[in-house]
Write a protein that holds these residues in place. Structure first.
Motif, PDB file in Angstrom:
ATOM      1  N   GLY A   1      -7.947   0.963   1.749  1.00 29.94           N
ATOM      2  CA  GLY A   1      -8.144   0.676   3.159  1.00 29.94           C
ATOM      3  C   GLY A   1      -8.031   1.969   3.944  1.00 29.94           C
TER       4      GLY A   1
ATOM      5  N   LYS B   1      -3.849   3.363   1.189  1.00 31.54           N
ATOM      6  CA  LYS B   1      -4.284   3.406   2.587  1.00 31.54           C
ATOM      7  C   LYS B   1      -4.503   4.861   2.974  1.00 31.54           C
ATOM      8  CE  LYS B   1      -2.051   2.446   6.614  1.00 31.54           C
ATOM      9  NZ  LYS B   1      -1.448   1.657   7.716  1.00 31.54           N
TER      10      LYS B   1
ATOM     11  N   GLU C   1      -8.651  -0.012   9.941  1.00 28.14           N
ATOM     12  CA  GLU C   1      -7.574  -0.253  10.897  1.00 28.14           C
ATOM     13  C   GLU C   1      -7.779   0.588  12.155  1.00 28.14           C
ATOM     14  OE1 GLU C   1      -2.659  -0.142  10.852  1.00 28.14           O
ATOM     15  OE2 GLU C   1      -3.799   0.107   8.994  1.00 28.14           O
TER      16      GLU C   1
ATOM     17  N   THR D   1       0.361   5.312   1.378  1.00 29.86           N
ATOM     18  CA  THR D   1      -0.511   5.968   2.343  1.00 29.86           C
ATOM     19  C   THR D   1      -0.740   7.437   2.028  1.00 29.86           C
ATOM     20  OG1 THR D   1       0.293   4.458   4.060  1.00 29.86           O
ATOM     21  CG2 THR D   1      -0.839   6.445   4.796  1.00 29.86           C
TER      22      THR D   1
ATOM     23  N   THR E   1       0.836  -1.192   0.000  1.00 31.94           N
ATOM     24  CA  THR E   1       0.000   0.000   0.000  1.00 31.94           C
ATOM     25  C   THR E   1       0.878   1.252   0.000  1.00 31.94           C
ATOM     26  OG1 THR E   1      -0.097   0.132   2.405  1.00 31.94           O
ATOM     27  CG2 THR E   1      -1.801  -1.154   1.324  1.00 31.94           C
TER      28      THR E   1
ATOM     29  N   ASP F   1       2.142  -3.124   4.111  1.00 31.41           N
ATOM     30  CA  ASP F   1       2.150  -1.661   4.168  1.00 31.41           C
ATOM     31  C   ASP F   1       3.570  -1.224   4.553  1.00 31.41           C
ATOM     32  OD1 ASP F   1       1.550   1.046   4.419  1.00 31.41           O
ATOM     33  OD2 ASP F   1       0.804   0.819   6.469  1.00 31.41           O
TER      34      ASP F   1
ATOM     35  N   ASP G   1      -7.267   3.888   7.883  1.00 31.84           N
ATOM     36  CA  ASP G   1      -6.650   3.765   9.195  1.00 31.84           C
ATOM     37  C   ASP G   1      -7.160   4.902  10.066  1.00 31.84           C
ATOM     38  OD1 ASP G   1      -5.077   3.434  11.407  1.00 31.84           O
ATOM     39  OD2 ASP G   1      -3.154   3.609  10.375  1.00 31.84           O
TER      40      ASP G   1
END
Length: 334
Positions: free
Chosen positions: A181, A154, A209, A131, A129, A304, A183
């Motif tokens: 995804g 992410k 997450e 971020t 991933t 990640d 977080d």
């Protein structure tokens, strides 16, 4: 198998600082650099290296890491194995740096690469991933378009439900086919989490997450998870893992949290035994931090390992990012 420690080892500790290309924001924090502790352990013929970035939310900063390493210095220099290190030092960035230095020293001394010593196959290139730090919805959508189009994404949330949903809607519109995804970095509470979940499903989000703060995991009891939940701050060491089953679906293992590759491999094995998925993450750091994590990544469902992409300048040689993947040349470590 681990080589026995020599009659004497030398431990050298260095603090190095790596500036970010731009500030990086998550829930409750803004980062502008990564200070790391580099441990070098020599046996007179070879020197192994390891790097620790610490765990900011546990007070595991550079001063703390240095103090932990210095406290352990006499026992380390007398001679120690990786197994002995686990009881000598607590989990954290200092033990991570020293544990990884011992793995590297073993590889250089025996001529046997770390992946073999870990019982793994030859390392393969991994999908990783990239971020997006928290920003305005429009800024994050623009940043998403500038990421490698092949990479999973992410997204860092802030805990502000309205703004977070706006961020995700903009990012999904900008990257309609991407794996995304999110977080939360402990930013939500049970009531806001219940309102957030349907929005995540609507935006086709693949995982959530660490929605709740560490220590408040019981708030997840009885909650229907509409997408996989990943434990990060709630999953620091091996002792945390049994309580995660039924509340989370995946464990995010970070070498700085658990104190090195030795402990990380044990956590991955226990998580699998309990039916949990496994993810490898990072507390930022350079390619020297990513290299042992890359070995753990060979066992993981989600990877990640994008820490060096935030740095103004990484180490040379460094890990290689290409078409949504990470590769780790053996010359870096192990």
């Amino acid at each position: 198998m681990t080589i026995r420690a020599q009659t004497a080892l030398t431990l050298t500790l260095k603090v190095e600082r790596f500036a970010y290309r731009q500030p990086f924001r998550i829930s409750g924090h803004v980062f502008t650099e990564t200070p790391v502790l580099v441990a070098e352990i020599g046996n007179g013929r070879h020197t192994g290296r390891g790097e620790g970035a610490g765990v900011y939310y546990l007070g595991d900063d550079i001063d703390h890491m240095l103090a932990e390493a210095e406290r352990a210095r006499p026992a380390i220099e007398t001679g120690i194995t990786r197994e002995g290190l686990q009881s000598l030092m607590p989990a954290g960035g200092a033990r991570n740096a020293i544990d990884c230095a011992l793995w590297d020293l073993e590889a250089k001394t025996t001529g046997r690469p770390a992946w073999q010593a870990a019982g793994l196959g030859p390392p393969r290139v991994l999908k990783t991933t990239l971020t997006l730090g928290a920003d305005t919805p429009d800024a994050m959508a623009k940043a998403a378009m500038e990421l490698d189009p092949y990479a999973p994404v992410k997204v860092k949330l802030t805990g502000d439900l309205h703004d977070d949903v706006a961020r995700l809607q903009k990012i999904r519109a900008a990257r309609p086919r991407a794996w995304i995804g999110v977080d939360a970095n402990q930013g939500y509470r049970r009531d806001t989490l219940e309102r957030l979940q349907p929005m995540l499903v609507d935006c086709d989000i693949a995982m959530l997450e660490q929605p709740l703060p560490r220590g408040e995991e019981a708030g997840l009891d009885g909650l229907k998870r509409r997408l996989p939940f990943v434990a990060d701050e709630s999953a620091v060491t091996l002792a945390d893992v049994p309580s995660l089953a039924g509340r989370f679906d995946v464990v995010n293992i970070k070498l700085d949290k658990c104190g090195g590759l030795t402990a990380a491999l044990a956590i991955a094995e226990e998580a699998r035994r309990l039916g949990l998925g496994v993810m490898v993450g990072n507390m930022m750091g350079t390619s020297l931090s990513m290299a042992p994590s890359f070995l753990l990544g060979q066992l993981c469902d989600i990877v990640d390992l994008d820490g060096p992409t935030f740095l103004a300048k990484d180490r040379d040689p460094g890990v290689i990012y290409h078409l949504g993947t990470i590769a780790c040349p053996p010359s870096i470590w192990g």
